[in-house]
Design an enzyme around this catalytic site. Structure first.
Site, PDB file in Angstrom:
ATOM      1  N   SER A  76       0.812  -1.223   0.000  1.00 15.51           N
ATOM      2  CA  SER A  76       0.000   0.000   0.000  1.00 15.51           C
ATOM      3  C   SER A  76       0.845   1.272   0.000  1.00 15.51           C
ATOM      4  CB  SER A  76      -0.965   0.007   1.187  1.00 15.51           C
ATOM      5  OG  SER A  76      -0.265   0.110   2.406  1.00 15.51           O
ATOM      6  N   LYS A 111       0.639   4.144   7.080  1.00 17.00           N
ATOM      7  CA  LYS A 111      -0.055   5.031   6.141  1.00 17.00           C
ATOM      8  C   LYS A 111       0.377   6.478   6.385  1.00 17.00           C
ATOM      9  CE  LYS A 111      -2.945   1.988   4.214  1.00 17.00           C
ATOM     10  NZ  LYS A 111      -2.217   0.796   4.716  1.00 17.00           N
TER      11      LYS A 111
END
Length: 201
Positions: A118, A155
């Site tokens: 990701s 993230k």
């Protein structure tokens, strides 16, 4: 601590040096080959003796499951995290890497094994070791390690009031949206560097 025999000291020194040079303990087969034992079983017996004397801990079920108890220096590597347990709980620590925390700014407190792609567009790949500075004080735009209901994720952080977005750096992944009034979010730390295949980047 009980005194070690000459052979036990050899085994202990080998384990310590192997961790220092490679960041991980040797296997039983590697110990046997280096010290001229007839089989890995002989290495296992010496390791059990060291464990009884309190200088190492043997982690069951892992070929490299040896933990030094006297001088566990370096950065702890966090592997699979159990639900409800602190990230730095002893059972989550796979090994220690002999890395100077001061090489990172701010200094690193632990390493986290990255799972998934990701964050690939900022060079954080599946299997990388992410150096993390433990803090809950983060700013918008920083890459963080967060825990949402016992799922640990890496993230980019963005907060507006009670709404937090955890943004991926890969267009194939949607943002994770968290309403702090309804859902728990724990900031575990700030990403400060990456180790890939044992190399700095």
């Amino acid at each position: 601590m009980k005194a070690l025999t000459a052979r036990q000291q050899q085994v202990y020194d080998l384990v310590r040096d192997h961790i220092s040079q490679t960041g991980m303990p040797p296997t039983r087969a590697e110990i046997a080959a280096r010290l001229g034992f007839r089989s890995p079983n002989a290495a296992e017996e010496h390791l059990k003796a060291l464990a009884r004397k309190g200088v190492i801990e043997i982690v069951a079920g892992a070929s490299r499951g040896i933990r030094l108890l006297l001088e566990e220096s370096g950065l702890p590597l966090i592997g699979r995290v159990a639900a409800g347990e602190p990230l730095l709980a002893q059972e989550h620590i796979e090994s220690h890497y002999q890395v100077d925390p001061a090489l990172f700014k701010p200094s690193a407190d632990f390493l986290l094994r990255v799972s998934g792609m990701s964050m690939k567009d900022v060079g954080i790949m599946d299997g990388d070791l992410l150096a993390v500075h433990k803090t809950q004080n983060v700013r918008n735009g920083q890459i963080i390690v967060a825990r949402i209901e016992d799922e640990v994720t890496v993230k980019r952080f963005k907060q507006t009031g009670n709404k937090v977005e955890l943004l991926a750096e890969n267009p194939e992944f949607k943002p994770i949206e968290v309403d702090l009034r309804e859902q728990g979010l724990t900031i575990e730390g700030l990403a400060v560097g990456v180790i890939r295949n044992g190399n700095w980047s």
